[in-house]
Design a protein around this motif. Structure first.
Motif, PDB file in Angstrom:
ATOM      1  N   PRO A  86     -50.913 -36.000  61.745  1.00 24.57           N
ATOM      2  CA  PRO A  86     -50.338 -35.809  63.080  1.00 24.57           C
ATOM      3  C   PRO A  86     -48.854 -36.176  63.162  1.00 24.57           C
ATOM      4  N   ASP A  87     -48.353 -36.901  62.183  1.00 29.03           N
ATOM      5  CA  ASP A  87     -46.936 -37.279  62.200  1.00 29.03           C
ATOM      6  C   ASP A  87     -46.008 -36.086  61.995  1.00 29.03           C
ATOM      7  N   LEU A 106     -36.857 -35.850  60.376  1.00 27.81           N
ATOM      8  CA  LEU A 106     -37.081 -35.832  58.934  1.00 27.81           C
ATOM      9  C   LEU A 106     -36.594 -37.131  58.301  1.00 27.81           C
ATOM     10  N   ALA A 107     -35.417 -37.580  58.705  1.00 25.72           N
ATOM     11  CA  ALA A 107     -34.889 -38.843  58.171  1.00 25.72           C
ATOM     12  C   ALA A 107     -35.789 -40.013  58.548  1.00 25.72           C
ATOM     13  N   ASP A 108     -36.325 -39.992  59.765  1.00 24.44           N
ATOM     14  CA  ASP A 108     -37.220 -41.064  60.198  1.00 24.44           C
ATOM     15  C   ASP A 108     -38.528 -41.039  59.405  1.00 24.44           C
ATOM     16  N   LEU A 109     -39.084 -39.862  59.197  1.00 25.67           N
ATOM     17  CA  LEU A 109     -40.316 -39.755  58.407  1.00 25.67           C
ATOM     18  C   LEU A 109     -40.089 -40.212  56.969  1.00 25.67           C
ATOM     19  N   THR A 110     -38.953 -39.833  56.401  1.00 25.51           N
ATOM     20  CA  THR A 110     -38.653 -40.233  55.031  1.00 25.51           C
ATOM     21  C   THR A 110     -38.435 -41.742  54.939  1.00 25.51           C
ATOM     22  N   ALA A 111     -37.787 -42.315  55.943  1.00 27.13           N
ATOM     23  CA  ALA A 111     -37.583 -43.767  55.943  1.00 27.13           C
ATOM     24  C   ALA A 111     -38.903 -44.501  56.141  1.00 27.13           C
ATOM     25  N   HIS A 117     -43.864 -39.440  49.543  1.00 27.03           N
ATOM     26  CA  HIS A 117     -45.101 -39.284  50.323  1.00 27.03           C
ATOM     27  C   HIS A 117     -45.298 -37.821  50.730  1.00 27.03           C
ATOM     28  N   PHE A 118     -46.555 -37.424  50.900  1.00 24.61           N
ATOM     29  CA  PHE A 118     -46.884 -36.051  51.286  1.00 24.61           C
ATOM     30  C   PHE A 118     -46.181 -35.658  52.587  1.00 24.61           C
ATOM     31  N   ILE A 119     -46.184 -36.557  53.572  1.00 23.03           N
ATOM     32  CA  ILE A 119     -45.582 -36.240  54.873  1.00 23.03           C
ATOM     33  C   ILE A 119     -44.085 -35.979  54.719  1.00 23.03           C
ATOM     34  N   ALA A 123     -42.416 -32.397  55.411  1.00 28.75           N
ATOM     35  CA  ALA A 123     -41.371 -32.327  56.434  1.00 28.75           C
ATOM     36  C   ALA A 123     -40.089 -31.730  55.877  1.00 28.75           C
ATOM     37  N   ALA A 124     -39.723 -32.098  54.663  1.00 32.81           N
ATOM     38  CA  ALA A 124     -38.511 -31.550  54.048  1.00 32.81           C
ATOM     39  C   ALA A 124     -38.649 -30.051  53.798  1.00 32.81           C
TER      40      ALA A 124
END
Length: 176
Positions: A86-87, A106-111, A117-119, A123-124
């Motif tokens: 869901p993220d 995207l930067a927040d998910l990567t951080a 990670h898969f997410i 996202a990228a």
């Protein structure tokens, strides 16, 4: 220094030199044409400003109202049925609207999850395989005065959904 590095460092000066030589050959005032283009660019930027401001206000209203969080919570069961995190949903919703907002997500998910990670990977790939459809339609169609953009919107959003779907499939296939 390798030959490739030398060629790449000389490419832009060579291109500009070719343009200036061609202008000289055609007897065109290159500097005058350059300054006229600059004036047109400033006029275009000023005419695009209301459309950009409207998009930024709409994006901030969506974020501040909590709509994205509520929508994410409502669709979580459907996403879990398809084994999708869901993220990724906020990114998938914002990407057609704003490139800078989706890049921030995207930067927040990567951080949060780390680059491996898969997410983060999904996202990228979503970021790279979709476009800011609503932004493009609002700004560019608005700048040239096109009022009827329903079909372009439908096709653009369909292409975004296809890009996101394929991005997730590629992420699962390649990184699993």
């Amino acid at each position: 220094m390798s030959i490739l590095a030398i060629i790449s460092s000389l490419f832009l000066p060579a291109l500009i030199s070719c343009i200036l030589l061609f202008a000289l050959y055609k007897k065109v005032d290159a500097y005058g044409a350059f300054t006229e283009g600059g004036k047109e660019g400033i006029r275009l930027s000023i005419s695009l400003l209301p459309f950009l401001l409207g998009m930024l206000v709409a994006i901030n209203i969506l974020r501040a109202s909590g709509f994205l969080d509520a929508f994410n919570h409502a669709l979580a069961p459907i996403l879990s049925f398809f084994s999708l995190p869901p993220d990724l949903l906020p990114l998938m919703l914002i990407r057609p609207i704003s490139g800078s907002a989706s890049l921030g997500m995207l930067a927040d998910l990567t951080a949060t999850y780390g680059p491996e990670h898969f997410i983060s990977r999904a996202a990228a790939i979503i970021q790279g395989s979709t476009d800011t459809t609503l932004y493009v339609l609002t700004v560019y169609f608005g700048a040239v005065g096109i009022k009827k953009m329903g079909r372009a919107l439908s096709i653009g959003l369909l292409a975004d959904v296809a890009g996101m779907t394929i991005a997730i499939i590629i992420t699962i296939w390649y990184f699993s």
